[in-house]
Scaffold this motif. Structure first.
Motif, PDB file in Angstrom:
ATOM      1  N   LEU A 138      31.109  37.434  48.042  1.00 19.00           N
ATOM      2  CA  LEU A 138      32.250  37.531  47.503  1.00 19.00           C
ATOM      3  C   LEU A 138      32.984  38.887  47.727  1.00 19.00           C
ATOM      4  O   LEU A 138      32.093  39.860  47.476  1.00 19.00           O
ATOM      5  CB  LEU A 138      32.296  37.783  45.910  1.00 19.00           C
ATOM      6  N   LYS A 139      34.049  39.171  48.374  1.00 23.31           N
ATOM      7  CA  LYS A 139      34.596  40.318  48.901  1.00 23.31           C
ATOM      8  C   LYS A 139      35.390  40.739  47.909  1.00 23.31           C
ATOM      9  O   LYS A 139      36.060  40.113  47.044  1.00 23.31           O
ATOM     10  CB  LYS A 139      35.269  40.184  50.347  1.00 23.31           C
ATOM     11  N   ASN A 140      35.754  42.148  48.013  1.00 17.59           N
ATOM     12  CA  ASN A 140      36.765  42.842  46.947  1.00 17.59           C
ATOM     13  C   ASN A 140      38.234  42.253  47.759  1.00 17.59           C
ATOM     14  O   ASN A 140      38.169  42.344  48.659  1.00 17.59           O
ATOM     15  CB  ASN A 140      36.654  44.250  47.043  1.00 17.59           C
ATOM     16  N   PRO A 141      39.093  41.845  46.738  1.00 20.29           N
ATOM     17  CA  PRO A 141      40.351  41.830  47.168  1.00 20.29           C
ATOM     18  C   PRO A 141      40.812  42.912  47.673  1.00 20.29           C
ATOM     19  O   PRO A 141      40.827  43.975  47.441  1.00 20.29           O
ATOM     20  CB  PRO A 141      41.163  41.092  46.080  1.00 20.29           C
ATOM     21  N   GLY A 142      41.912  42.436  48.940  1.00 19.14           N
ATOM     22  CA  GLY A 142      42.568  43.549  49.580  1.00 19.14           C
ATOM     23  C   GLY A 142      44.025  43.694  48.544  1.00 19.14           C
ATOM     24  O   GLY A 142      44.405  42.962  47.890  1.00 19.14           O
ATOM     25  N   ILE A 143      44.553  44.830  48.895  1.00 16.97           N
ATOM     26  CA  ILE A 143      45.898  44.995  48.152  1.00 16.97           C
ATOM     27  C   ILE A 143      46.920  45.690  49.091  1.00 16.97           C
ATOM     28  O   ILE A 143      46.406  46.651  49.971  1.00 16.97           O
ATOM     29  CB  ILE A 143      45.548  45.978  46.799  1.00 16.97           C
ATOM     30  N   CYS A 206      44.209  45.127  41.797  1.00 16.87           N
ATOM     31  CA  CYS A 206      44.000  43.995  41.216  1.00 16.87           C
ATOM     32  C   CYS A 206      42.623  43.662  41.246  1.00 16.87           C
ATOM     33  O   CYS A 206      41.867  44.386  41.690  1.00 16.87           O
ATOM     34  CB  CYS A 206      44.786  42.919  42.096  1.00 16.87           C
ATOM     35  N   GLU A 207      42.462  42.673  40.275  1.00 18.73           N
ATOM     36  CA  GLU A 207      40.972  42.121  40.369  1.00 18.73           C
ATOM     37  C   GLU A 207      40.738  40.606  40.306  1.00 18.73           C
ATOM     38  O   GLU A 207      41.638  39.822  39.804  1.00 18.73           O
ATOM     39  CB  GLU A 207      40.489  42.546  38.874  1.00 18.73           C
ATOM     40  N   THR A 208      39.811  40.146  40.932  1.00 12.25           N
ATOM     41  CA  THR A 208      39.619  38.666  41.048  1.00 12.25           C
ATOM     42  C   THR A 208      38.369  38.380  40.369  1.00 12.25           C
ATOM     43  O   THR A 208      37.524  38.909  40.082  1.00 12.25           O
ATOM     44  CB  THR A 208      39.620  38.229  42.398  1.00 12.25           C
ATOM     45  N   GLU A 209      38.588  37.118  39.732  1.00  5.96           N
ATOM     46  CA  GLU A 209      37.474  36.490  38.797  1.00  5.96           C
ATOM     47  C   GLU A 209      36.783  35.295  39.400  1.00  5.96           C
ATOM     48  O   GLU A 209      37.554  34.492  40.044  1.00  5.96           O
ATOM     49  CB  GLU A 209      38.004  36.322  37.365  1.00  5.96           C
ATOM     50  N   HIS A 210      35.627  35.383  39.451  1.00  8.16           N
ATOM     51  CA  HIS A 210      35.050  34.386  40.281  1.00  8.16           C
ATOM     52  C   HIS A 210      33.959  33.431  39.333  1.00  8.16           C
ATOM     53  O   HIS A 210      33.948  33.696  37.897  1.00  8.16           O
ATOM     54  CB  HIS A 210      34.072  34.816  41.296  1.00  8.16           C
ATOM     55  N   PHE A 211      33.168  32.574  39.805  1.00  2.00           N
ATOM     56  CA  PHE A 211      32.076  31.665  38.938  1.00  2.00           C
ATOM     57  C   PHE A 211      31.182  32.718  38.302  1.00  2.00           C
ATOM     58  O   PHE A 211      30.994  33.738  38.934  1.00  2.00           O
ATOM     59  CB  PHE A 211      31.540  30.805  39.646  1.00  2.00           C
ATOM     60  N   ARG A 217      37.083  44.216  42.389  1.00  2.00           N
ATOM     61  CA  ARG A 217      38.444  44.726  42.277  1.00  2.00           C
ATOM     62  C   ARG A 217      38.822  45.330  43.507  1.00  2.00           C
ATOM     63  O   ARG A 217      38.041  45.769  44.222  1.00  2.00           O
ATOM     64  CB  ARG A 217      38.398  45.818  41.083  1.00  2.00           C
ATOM     65  N   SER A 218      39.950  45.594  43.668  1.00  2.00           N
ATOM     66  CA  SER A 218      40.611  46.177  44.942  1.00  2.00           C
ATOM     67  C   SER A 218      40.305  47.603  44.864  1.00  2.00           C
ATOM     68  O   SER A 218      39.995  48.296  43.900  1.00  2.00           O
ATOM     69  CB  SER A 218      42.132  45.833  45.109  1.00  2.00           C
ATOM     70  N   GLU A 219      41.083  48.133  45.900  1.00  2.00           N
ATOM     71  CA  GLU A 219      41.134  49.546  45.852  1.00  2.00           C
ATOM     72  C   GLU A 219      42.379  49.886  45.015  1.00  2.00           C
ATOM     73  O   GLU A 219      43.209  49.116  44.713  1.00  2.00           O
ATOM     74  CB  GLU A 219      41.669  50.090  47.259  1.00  2.00           C
ATOM     75  N   LEU A 220      42.512  51.258  44.605  1.00  2.00           N
ATOM     76  CA  LEU A 220      43.798  51.754  44.039  1.00  2.00           C
ATOM     77  C   LEU A 220      44.651  51.873  44.984  1.00  2.00           C
ATOM     78  O   LEU A 220      44.404  52.766  45.899  1.00  2.00           O
ATOM     79  CB  LEU A 220      43.363  52.946  43.121  1.00  2.00           C
ATOM     80  N   ILE A 221      45.861  51.672  44.526  1.00  2.00           N
ATOM     81  CA  ILE A 221      47.044  52.049  45.272  1.00  2.00           C
ATOM     82  C   ILE A 221      47.825  53.181  44.548  1.00  2.00           C
ATOM     83  O   ILE A 221      48.029  52.917  43.253  1.00  2.00           O
ATOM     84  CB  ILE A 221      48.313  51.131  45.620  1.00  2.00           C
ATOM     85  N   SER A 222      48.072  54.263  44.878  1.00  2.00           N
ATOM     86  CA  SER A 222      48.928  55.391  44.136  1.00  2.00           C
ATOM     87  C   SER A 222      50.362  55.342  44.442  1.00  2.00           C
ATOM     88  O   SER A 222      50.565  55.290  45.628  1.00  2.00           O
ATOM     89  CB  SER A 222      48.179  56.842  44.628  1.00  2.00           C
ATOM     90  N   LEU A 223      51.131  55.504  43.591  1.00  2.00           N
ATOM     91  CA  LEU A 223      52.554  55.322  43.397  1.00  2.00           C
ATOM     92  C   LEU A 223      52.922  56.739  43.283  1.00  2.00           C
ATOM     93  O   LEU A 223      52.528  57.457  42.169  1.00  2.00           O
ATOM     94  CB  LEU A 223      53.013  54.428  42.354  1.00  2.00           C
TER      95      LEU A 223
END
Ligand SMILES: *[C@@H]1O[C@H](CO)[C@@H](O)[C@H](O)[C@H]1NC(C)=O
Ligand SMILES: *[C@@H]1O[C@H](CO)[C@@H](O)[C@H](O)[C@H]1NC(C)=O
Ligand SMILES: *[C@@H]1O[C@H](CO)[C@@H](O)[C@H](O)[C@H]1NC(C)=O
Ligand SMILES: *[C@@H]1O[C@H](CO)[C@@H](O)[C@H](O)[C@H]1NC(C)=O
Ligand SMILES: *[C@@H]1O[C@H](CO)[C@@H](O)[C@H](O)[C@H]1NC(C)=O
Ligand SMILES: *[C@@H]1O[C@H](CO)[C@@H](O)[C@H](O)[C@H]1NC(C)=O
Length: 376
Positions: A138-143, A206-211, A217-223
């Motif tokens: 399970l990979k961390n999602p990209g953002i 963002c965060e993904t939920e699996h079985f 969780r993805s990395e943080l994007i700073s605004l």
């Protein structure tokens, strides 16, 4: 073992096949052990459990093996209730067998994927079952976001969570976020739109939920949200009262401007309309007569393109001829009346004038009437 050859054509052959399958299932159903299929997918780094079902009471030994058959060479682990546990040649240090005979692998690795066979020794018979374990990574999602430098209340940002997961959650400043009047999350959860960014929108992820409740969780994007200038204030030493700073010639005067702004704003000072400086503070060490007059502080944010200003007047103290030598700054020289007093005085003056006119007219009338009476 040979299957009966279909003699009466295709239909007959199919019927024989179905009958064979049915007997097979009936045999399995009669109190035979099996490995629970729901647990056959595991994740790298997490625990995987191959659950044994339909085991009868008096088990002498459970033994788990790699592959499709159970033999001594591919044995991972065996358990003889109540307490004898024995690793086999395929034991890697991560496996164990529970009291119920389940195989536990912790943590799972990609190469744990494969067939597993369990043998259960019931004394008068040995039952076996084989299951397939699939370990996935399970990979961390990209953002990604289409902008990271934004202007408050003006710009919108679109962020995308790169994943194949079906459950996606969004976080702004690490706080779970849902659709609102300011933000929209797409039906598949993968896109977040902030319609008008605010200075308080600092990070997105963002965060993904699996079985098995596993989340990634993805990395943080700073605004970087530009805002202001607001709360623009101008203050001075000595302090400013009603837009004016009163100071003796020769004394030190300091004017300072401040504002809430990102990025920090540019300051400009004008004295009687001409440019004086471009810092937030103006210091006049010895106030000269020609330094009296009006000052303007201009605050500009070049990202938001907003400009604000504040004005102040530097004036000498007013002379007070009634009290020489004493300092009574509250008393102003000259004739000074308050609003209500002025109204009162005006009314009294008008009333007085009317009265005087009346008296004058009365005198005149009586004077002429006496003259006419005398003349007749
Ligand atoms: C489990 O065993 C019971 C009898 O003990 C049997 O009725 C049932 O069909 C078995 N289930 C499976 C899926 O084999
Ligand atoms: C499985 O992979 C791990 C590393 O992830 C390695 O240490 C181990 O030797 C591998 N086992 C087999 C049986 O290939
Ligand atoms: C796993 O077992 C099944 C039958 O139980 C077999 O068809 C399959 O080829 C086996 N896979 C591997 C990788 O051994
Ligand atoms: C094994 O023994 C149990 C009772 O202890 C019995 O119910 C079962 O039918 C026996 N199985 C065989 C294959 O003899
Ligand atoms: C990002 O996308 C939104 C919506 O399409 C758009 O309004 C905005 O201008 C884009 N921002 C940039 C910097 O391209
Ligand atoms: C999603 O799945 C497709 C095909 O199954 C694959 O090509 C793609 O890389 C996956 N994307 C992610 C983010 O895992």
């Amino acid at each position: 073992m040979d299957l009966p050859r279909p003699r009466g054509g295709l239909w007959q052959g199919l019927l024989v096949l179905v009958a064979n399958l049915l007997t097979c299932r009936m045999f399995q159903a009669s109190g035979h052990i099996f490995i629970s299929p729901d647990t056959l997918v595991g994740a790298v780094g997490y625990r995987s459990i191959l659950i044994l079902e339909n085991v009868s009471e008096n088990v002498l030994e459970y033994s788990w093996h790699r592959g499709e058959e159970g033999n001594a060479a591919n044995m991972i682990f065996s358990y003889r209730p109540p307490s004898s546990r024995l690793p086999g040649p395929m034991y890697s240090g991560r496996e164990g067998v529970t009291r119920n005979g389940d195989l536990v692998i912790r943590p799972s690795a990609l190469n744990d994927t494969g067939n597993y066979t369990v043998q259960v020794d019931l004394g008068n018979e040995t039952q076996t079952a084989t299951g397939w374990l699939q370990i996935i990574e399970l990979k961390n999602p990209g953002i990604s976001a289409n902008a990271s430098y934004l202007v408050e209340d003006m710009d919108s940002v679109v962020a995308v969570c790169h994943t194949n997961a079906t459950i996606v959650k969004w976080y702004v400043n690490s706080i779970p976020t849902s659709s609102s009047n300011r933000m929209t999350i797409s039906p598949d959860g993968k896109t977040l739109v902030i319609h008008r960014v605010s200075r308080y929108d600092r990070t997105l992820h963002c965060e993904t939920e699996h079985f098995l409740g596993i989340t990634k969780r993805s990395e943080l994007i700073s605004l970087n949200v530009s805002y202001g200038p607001d709360y623009v204030t101008l203050w001075g030493t000595p302090s400013i009262f009603m837009g004016a700073l009163t100071a003796q010639p020769g004394s030190q005067v300091e004017l300072t401007c401040s504002a809430h702004s990102r990025p920090p704003p540019a300051y400009r000072w004008l004295h009687n309309g001409s440019l004086l400086g471009s810092a937030d503070t103006v210091t006049l060490p010895r106030l000269a007569w020609e330094q009296m007059g009006s000052y303007r502080c201009i605050v500009e944010n070049r990202e938001t393109q907003l400009v604000m200003y504040r004005d102040v007047r530097i004036q000498p103290p007013r002379k007070c001829p009634l009290s020489p030598g004493t300092t009574t700054p509250v008393v102003h020289s000259g004739f000074h009346v308050s609003g209500t007093l002025a109204v009162f005085l005006i009314v009294m003056t008008v009333l007085g004038s009317v009265y005087l006119c009346g008296v004058l007219v009365h005198i005149l009338i009586s004077h002429y009437s006496t003259r006419t009476t005398r003349a007749t």
